[in-house]
Structure formats: structure tokens, C-alpha cells
Design a protein around this motif. Sequence first.
Motif, PDB file in Angstrom:
ATOM      1  N   SER A 104       0.829  -1.212   0.000  1.00 39.60           N
ATOM      2  CA  SER A 104       0.000   0.000   0.000  1.00 39.60           C
ATOM      3  C   SER A 104       0.863   1.261   0.000  1.00 39.60           C
ATOM      4  O   SER A 104       0.428   2.317  -0.470  1.00 39.60           O
ATOM      5  N   ALA A 105       2.092   1.155   0.483  1.00 43.67           N
ATOM      6  CA  ALA A 105       2.996   2.306   0.506  1.00 43.67           C
ATOM      7  C   ALA A 105       3.409   2.738  -0.895  1.00 43.67           C
ATOM      8  O   ALA A 105       3.876   3.867  -1.085  1.00 43.67           O
ATOM      9  N   PHE A 106       3.241   1.866  -1.887  1.00 48.14           N
ATOM     10  CA  PHE A 106       3.667   2.179  -3.252  1.00 48.14           C
ATOM     11  C   PHE A 106       2.554   2.821  -4.085  1.00 48.14           C
ATOM     12  O   PHE A 106       2.789   3.219  -5.226  1.00 48.14           O
ATOM     13  N   ALA A 107       1.350   2.918  -3.543  1.00 47.09           N
ATOM     14  CA  ALA A 107       0.197   3.395  -4.324  1.00 47.09           C
ATOM     15  C   ALA A 107       0.357   4.859  -4.723  1.00 47.09           C
ATOM     16  O   ALA A 107       0.837   5.683  -3.952  1.00 47.09           O
TER      17      ALA A 107
ATOM     18  N   ASP B 282      10.965  -5.574   2.476  1.00 45.73           N
ATOM     19  CA  ASP B 282      12.038  -6.341   1.835  1.00 45.73           C
ATOM     20  C   ASP B 282      13.152  -5.447   1.290  1.00 45.73           C
ATOM     21  O   ASP B 282      14.187  -5.948   0.853  1.00 45.73           O
ATOM     22  N   PHE B 283      12.936  -4.134   1.280  1.00 44.38           N
ATOM     23  CA  PHE B 283      13.868  -3.223   0.631  1.00 44.38           C
ATOM     24  C   PHE B 283      14.938  -2.720   1.594  1.00 44.38           C
ATOM     25  O   PHE B 283      14.723  -2.628   2.800  1.00 44.38           O
ATOM     26  N   ALA B 284      16.065  -2.354   1.014  1.00 43.11           N
ATOM     27  CA  ALA B 284      17.132  -1.764   1.824  1.00 43.11           C
ATOM     28  C   ALA B 284      16.699  -0.407   2.382  1.00 43.11           C
ATOM     29  O   ALA B 284      17.003  -0.065   3.517  1.00 43.11           O
ATOM     30  N   ASP B 285      15.986   0.364   1.565  1.00 42.22           N
ATOM     31  CA  ASP B 285      15.462   1.661   2.001  1.00 42.22           C
ATOM     32  C   ASP B 285      13.990   1.494   2.356  1.00 42.22           C
ATOM     33  O   ASP B 285      13.163   1.233   1.486  1.00 42.22           O
ATOM     34  N   GLN B 286      13.632   1.650   3.633  1.00 45.48           N
ATOM     35  CA  GLN B 286      12.259   1.492   4.084  1.00 45.48           C
ATOM     36  C   GLN B 286      11.632   2.817   4.523  1.00 45.48           C
ATOM     37  O   GLN B 286      10.642   2.844   5.247  1.00 45.48           O
ATOM     38  N   ASP B 287      12.188   3.907   4.046  1.00 42.55           N
ATOM     39  CA  ASP B 287      11.652   5.239   4.349  1.00 42.55           C
ATOM     40  C   ASP B 287      10.420   5.473   3.476  1.00 42.55           C
ATOM     41  O   ASP B 287      10.533   5.608   2.248  1.00 42.55           O
ATOM     42  N   THR B 288       9.243   5.531   4.080  1.00 40.45           N
ATOM     43  CA  THR B 288       7.989   5.646   3.315  1.00 40.45           C
ATOM     44  C   THR B 288       7.885   6.959   2.550  1.00 40.45           C
ATOM     45  O   THR B 288       7.077   7.060   1.620  1.00 40.45           O
TER      46      THR B 288
END
Length: 265
Positions: A87-90, A208-214
Motif C-alpha cells: 500500500s505504501a507504493f500506491a 524487503d527493501f534496503a530503504d524502508q523510508d515511506t
Amino acid sequence: MKIAVCMKQVPRTTEGNMDKKTGVLIRAGLEAVVNVYDLAALEAALQIREQSGGEIHVYTMGPAKAEEAIRTAFAMGADEGFLITDSAFAGADVLATSYTLMQAIQKEGGYDLILCGKQTTDGDTAQVSGALAKWLDLVHLNWVTEIHTDGSSDLKVTYLMEGRDIEARTKLPCLLSVEKDSFIPRMPSLKLKISGRKKEIHHLALADFADQDTSHYGLNGSATRVKRIFPPARTKRQELQIMEKEQAVGYIMDIIDGWDWRGQS
């Protein structure tokens, strides 16, 4: 050769409504298909694999139903599929989409070649491939019409530039976006379609990503906002004129003579 292909599921129709608050196309209820330009990129990957062997991994960013795009890729011959969904990618624009794809591709890593379609039928920006190449710090060529490899560390490609065919060699790894009409997608194999229904699709989320900054993803990570979407104006139907060249010249000159060059006919 290890090849990554970026594919997208898009609405079949060119018409849709926009969320007035977010400026994002409302896709609910719209029939979805694989972007035809991305099918050309997959076909290019399949042809390269036939020349030099290797593996083809497909990446698709979207909701759960975008798995169908990966199943289509399996039916054509792709080896592995990755669905990037969270949902963070929407609501991502070009910047956020390309950054998300970069994070996903870097997680798997080790690709010799990344292939993209020239553009998508829903956004038509033709900018994701260039942005992705920038994030990955890769050589990038657009409008590619031919790709040849002999299994060495470079590729021979032909690409379009201002209406001319340009031949070039580029070292691997690199990223190419291909022309749709130069790589006509093959028909899916019934055998592969059946086996592809059983294949695992790898799911990738923000965790799963190295960068998890929303703030780097989705609407939060987007540098642009769509204010309005609308279909292009339809031109009125014109009557076809068939005449000899002398008559045609006179007909055209009469139109020119009657034209108001200040902008009103």
C-alpha cells in the motif's frame, strides 16, 4: 545472461475517472491487460536468451491482481516473476515508480541486462526507463530496434535517433528500452501457460527493501501531481477527396487562400 524485464498491467480502456484529491487514476472496475510495449521488451529478452542462453526475470509493480501480468510472462517463457506490491507504493509517479523498481531489482541483483518497453498506454511518459537507469547508474539506450549478442561482455544494438538508424556497442550491464514494432510478441505456449499457473511468484514489499523510508515511495515520494485527466478531443469526420494532381493543387490553394492566418478560418 541474466535479464530483468520491467512490465506493467494497465487498463484496457483509455477512459477512466480520476481521484480529485490525489490526482490518481481510479482503476477499480477497469479490465486490465499487460502493457503492449512491455510485451515487446519481454520478446526482446526471449530472443536474446535464444542467442546466448540465460534466465529472464520479470518485475511488475501493482496490486495483487497484477500477478496476471506475470502469468502471461510465464506463458511466453519467462523464468521467474516478482510482484512488487505494498500500500505504501500506491499513487507513485515516474520518480517514485522508478525508485521502487530500483530497490526491487537491487534486492535480487546480478543482472547483465534490464529491458523496458518504450512507454505505457496509461501514462505515456516514456520516462521510467531513463529514471531507472539513472538510479542504477547504468548505460541507457532508448528506441532500440535490434539487439545482437555473441555471449561476450557487450551488445551490438540499433536504435532510432531523429529518424535515423544508429548502430552502437555497449558494455554490460546496461538498460535498454525497445520499440514495440521491432519485437512482435510471440503467442503464449499452452504448455507454458499450464505450467506457469503452478509457478511461484515472489512478492516484494517495503519491508524487503534496503530503504524502508515511506517518504520515498508512492504519493509521498512523488515529485508531481496530476491535476486533471481527459481524453483527447475527437476530430470531426472528414470527407475523402480523390482527384488528379492539377485539380488537387487548385483545391488546396483555394483552402489556403480562404484561411485567416491570424488563427481563425
